[in-house]
Design a protein around this motif. Structure first.
Motif, PDB file in Angstrom:
ATOM      1  N   MET A 118      -7.321  30.777 -19.519  1.00 38.52           N
ATOM      2  CA  MET A 118      -8.208  29.883 -20.277  1.00 38.52           C
ATOM      3  C   MET A 118      -7.457  28.647 -20.749  1.00 38.52           C
ATOM      4  O   MET A 118      -7.928  27.532 -20.628  1.00 38.52           O
ATOM      5  CB  MET A 118      -8.796  30.618 -21.481  1.00 38.52           C
ATOM      6  CG  MET A 118      -9.985  31.511 -21.111  1.00 38.52           C
ATOM      7  SD  MET A 118     -11.319  30.545 -20.338  1.00 38.52           S
ATOM      8  CE  MET A 118     -11.953  31.713 -19.165  1.00 38.52           C
ATOM      9  N   LEU A 130      -7.170  26.330 -17.994  1.00 37.08           N
ATOM     10  CA  LEU A 130      -8.360  25.543 -17.688  1.00 37.08           C
ATOM     11  C   LEU A 130      -8.389  24.267 -18.526  1.00 37.08           C
ATOM     12  O   LEU A 130      -8.658  23.179 -18.035  1.00 37.08           O
ATOM     13  CB  LEU A 130      -9.603  26.399 -17.955  1.00 37.08           C
ATOM     14  CG  LEU A 130     -10.914  25.912 -17.367  1.00 37.08           C
ATOM     15  CD1 LEU A 130     -10.844  25.867 -15.868  1.00 37.08           C
ATOM     16  CD2 LEU A 130     -12.049  26.819 -17.812  1.00 37.08           C
ATOM     17  N   VAL A 131      -8.070  24.429 -19.829  1.00 37.57           N
ATOM     18  CA  VAL A 131      -8.096  23.264 -20.719  1.00 37.57           C
ATOM     19  C   VAL A 131      -7.039  22.249 -20.311  1.00 37.57           C
ATOM     20  O   VAL A 131      -7.296  21.047 -20.270  1.00 37.57           O
ATOM     21  CB  VAL A 131      -7.899  23.699 -22.194  1.00 37.57           C
ATOM     22  CG1 VAL A 131      -7.747  22.484 -23.086  1.00 37.57           C
ATOM     23  CG2 VAL A 131      -9.068  24.548 -22.644  1.00 37.57           C
ATOM     24  N   LEU A 139     -13.875  17.605 -20.220  1.00 41.30           N
ATOM     25  CA  LEU A 139     -13.107  18.299 -21.241  1.00 41.30           C
ATOM     26  C   LEU A 139     -14.017  19.190 -22.082  1.00 41.30           C
ATOM     27  O   LEU A 139     -13.681  20.333 -22.404  1.00 41.30           O
ATOM     28  CB  LEU A 139     -12.407  17.267 -22.130  1.00 41.30           C
ATOM     29  CG  LEU A 139     -11.071  17.701 -22.690  1.00 41.30           C
ATOM     30  CD1 LEU A 139     -10.106  18.027 -21.579  1.00 41.30           C
ATOM     31  CD2 LEU A 139     -10.508  16.609 -23.578  1.00 41.30           C
ATOM     32  N   VAL A 142     -14.885  22.344 -19.994  1.00 42.92           N
ATOM     33  CA  VAL A 142     -13.826  23.360 -19.936  1.00 42.92           C
ATOM     34  C   VAL A 142     -13.577  23.940 -21.329  1.00 42.92           C
ATOM     35  O   VAL A 142     -13.243  25.119 -21.455  1.00 42.92           O
ATOM     36  CB  VAL A 142     -12.499  22.826 -19.331  1.00 42.92           C
ATOM     37  CG1 VAL A 142     -12.673  22.432 -17.894  1.00 42.92           C
ATOM     38  CG2 VAL A 142     -11.928  21.688 -20.128  1.00 42.92           C
ATOM     39  N   GLY A 143     -13.787  23.128 -22.358  1.00 45.52           N
ATOM     40  CA  GLY A 143     -13.647  23.635 -23.729  1.00 45.52           C
ATOM     41  C   GLY A 143     -14.648  24.749 -23.994  1.00 45.52           C
ATOM     42  O   GLY A 143     -14.288  25.811 -24.520  1.00 45.52           O
ATOM     43  N   SER A 179     -15.996  26.687 -21.829  1.00 44.62           N
ATOM     44  CA  SER A 179     -15.600  27.890 -21.079  1.00 44.62           C
ATOM     45  C   SER A 179     -14.420  28.568 -21.748  1.00 44.62           C
ATOM     46  O   SER A 179     -14.362  29.795 -21.824  1.00 44.62           O
ATOM     47  CB  SER A 179     -15.188  27.545 -19.649  1.00 44.62           C
ATOM     48  OG  SER A 179     -16.076  26.662 -19.096  1.00 44.62           O
ATOM     49  N   ALA A 180     -13.473  27.766 -22.254  1.00 47.09           N
ATOM     50  CA  ALA A 180     -12.288  28.342 -22.887  1.00 47.09           C
ATOM     51  C   ALA A 180     -12.668  29.134 -24.134  1.00 47.09           C
ATOM     52  O   ALA A 180     -12.071  30.163 -24.440  1.00 47.09           O
ATOM     53  CB  ALA A 180     -11.289  27.243 -23.243  1.00 47.09           C
TER      54      ALA A 180
END
Lengths: 78, 433
Positions: A1, A4-5, B176, B179-180, B182-183
């Motif tokens: 994760m 990914l960021v 960004l 993906v944030g 998802s994170a």
């Protein structure tokens, strides 16, 4: 994760950077091209050709008026 | 009696699922918005109607031959499909998963098996593979847009290209954001999905479809619908942001008239742009190449017939097929999930950030040039959405100062935005494709 960021961050950095570099180069290239074109390949100048046309028509004003009034007269008398 | 029962079992009413009903309702809303509210009707009418077609039960219009074969689930067909795809299970769901994950040759072999069993691709599936699967649709639209674009205002003031660059910040900020999400575990987007969602912020329909079909085809329906609906909403989304970021005095700045741009310059421009693309970013070559080609046809003045076709007849034909193809991606099993909601949300954020970045860049440029030569309102036109965004700038300028006509000045950043988002698309395809 986390991965990914960081991928997202690097995409943002590279992406924005590249877009700016590309468009900056395009600004330079087009400015240069415009300078080149105005200097070496100027447009065939049309304006001076038009300008002399006006005084000429002014010169023939009397004649023109005569022709016009004749035409109107001819049209009315029909 | 048996015949009647058979007929009933084959009817749409018997087979329709809740998801299909929902999607047909969603498509009817799209049609309503297009017809009654004039939201990008040229695209939303075909998309909405295509979406209804794609959700007709049992017809399988949006499915490939294999998907249709699996849907009807005859045991012997499933058996041969499973052996072709190399799975042990003959469960329909498992076969479908294997099909979706198989490589190109197994994919093709499975299609042949389905064809032998008498199944064929649905009509909408064929439209999709011809128009979007092959990339031809978005590229032809780009050629037409090129043939419609006048680069005069941009050439008169090349610095407006920076505004088009700044507005692309919306794209990358949204990547960004995606993906944030998802994170944090709220959504489930890969980096490819995130890139395709971000491109909504480019406010450019064909670019969004092009990138989505390359990076995240499963999200294409939602991305295209979001891109086109938000483009229609530009006059509502942008003004509050523009007012918030500018002062009354800045909005009153009137810009001096643009210089005359000669025909020769306009002919040279697409060629220079193409050379730069070829040298620096070949991944953007399909999009910008077609764009430059269309523009050269327009400006060179010797192929007026071709240019006329590209910007009228051809673009209309392609728009019909493109809309229907996008509609084929609105089938219930592909559209109805949480991710779609996330895409709609992120898309509007992308628009907002892009607008803000453009305006702020224009403010900065104005400060650097003495504070009285660039009206920051034209910055918002850097998100493409030609010519809607430029009209919005013009309207706000007139509100502040009735003698202030910004339209031509805003067209510069506007077409720069088209180039900017195509470059951004090329970068995305290069890095995550």
């Amino acid at each position: 994760m986390e991965n990914l960021v960081s991928e997202g961050l690097s995409l943002m950095g590279f992406g924005m950077g590249f877009v700016f570099v590309f468009l900056t180069l395009l600004v330079f290239a087009t400015s240069l091209m415009s300078k080149f074109v105005t200097k070496f390949l100027p447009e065939p100048v049309v304006l001076p050709k038009v300008k002399p046309a006006t005084p000429v028509s002014g010169h023939n004003n009397d004649e023109l008026l005569a022709v016009l009034s004749a035409a109107v007269h001819h049209n009315r008398s029909k | 009696m048996e015949k009647v029962l058979e007929l009933w079992h084959a009817s749409g009413l018997y087979n329709i699922t809740g998801g299909q009903v929902t999607m047909i309702l969603v498509c009817l809303v799209l049609l309503y918005l297009a017809i009654n509210k004039k939201f990008e009707p040229l695209l939303l009418v075909p998309i909405g109607f295509g979406g209804i077609l794609a959700n007709i039960p049992e017809a399988g219009l949006a499915f490939s031959a294999v998907e249709n074969a699996v849907h009807f689930a005859k045991p012997e067909v499933l058996q041969s499909l499973a052996s072709t795809l190399g799975t042990a299970s003959t469960e329909p769901y498992e076969v479908l998963t294997a099909y979706n994950e198989s490589n190109a040759s197994a994919h093709h072999a499975a299609s042949l098996v389905a064809a032998d069993a008498g199944y064929s691709n649905g009509m909408m599936y064929n439209f999709y593979s011809v128009v979007i699967g092959s990339m031809i649709g978005p590229l032809l639209i780009f050629m037409g847009v090129g043939a419609m674009t006048d680069f005069g205002p941009l050439l008169a003031n090349p610095k407006t290209l920076f505004l088009g660059a700044a507005a692309q910040f919306g794209i990358f900020a949204t990547v960004l954001g995606a993906v944030g999400l998802s994170a944090m575990g709220i959504m489930d987007f890969s980096i490819q999905d995130a890139a395709a969602i971000g491109i909504i912020g480019g406010a450019d329909g064909p670019t969004a479809i092009y990138v989505a079909s390359m990076l995240a085809p499963q999200l294409l329906g939602a991305i295209a619908v979001a891109a086109y609906s938000y483009m229609a909403l530009v006059p509502l989304i942008q003004p509050p942001i523009m007012r918030l970021l500018t002062t009354e005095a800045e909005r009153k700045i009137s810009m001096h008239q643009l210089r005359h741009v000669s025909k020769t310059e306009k002919i040279f421009f697409p060629i220079i742009l193409l050379i730069l693309v070829a040298m620096l970013l070949p991944d953007a070559a399909p999009l910008l190449g077609m764009f430059c080609f269309g523009n050269l046809m327009r400006e060179c003045g010797v192929v007026d017939r071709l240019s006329d076709t590209a910007q009228n007849a051809l673009i209309n034909i392609v728009t019909i097929f493109l809309g229907l193809s996008v509609g084929s991606k609105l089938s219930a099993d592909k559209f109805l999930d949480l991710n779609t909601l996330g895409i709609l949300l992120l898309g509007i954020v992308a628009f907002g950030i892009g607008t803000a970045a453009g305006v702020l860049m224009a403010k900065l440029m104005n400060k650097m040039q003495g504070g009285n030569s660039i009206n920051p309102l034209i910055g918002s036109a850097g998100v493409s959405a030609v010519p809607m965004a430029a009209r919005v700038s013009n309207k706000l300028g007139l509100e502040a100062n009735p003698q202030n006509f910004l339209l031509m000045h805003a067209m510069g950043p506007n077409v720069a935005g088209v180039i900017g988002s195509a470059v951004a698309a090329g970068v995305m395809i290069k890095f995550v494709g």
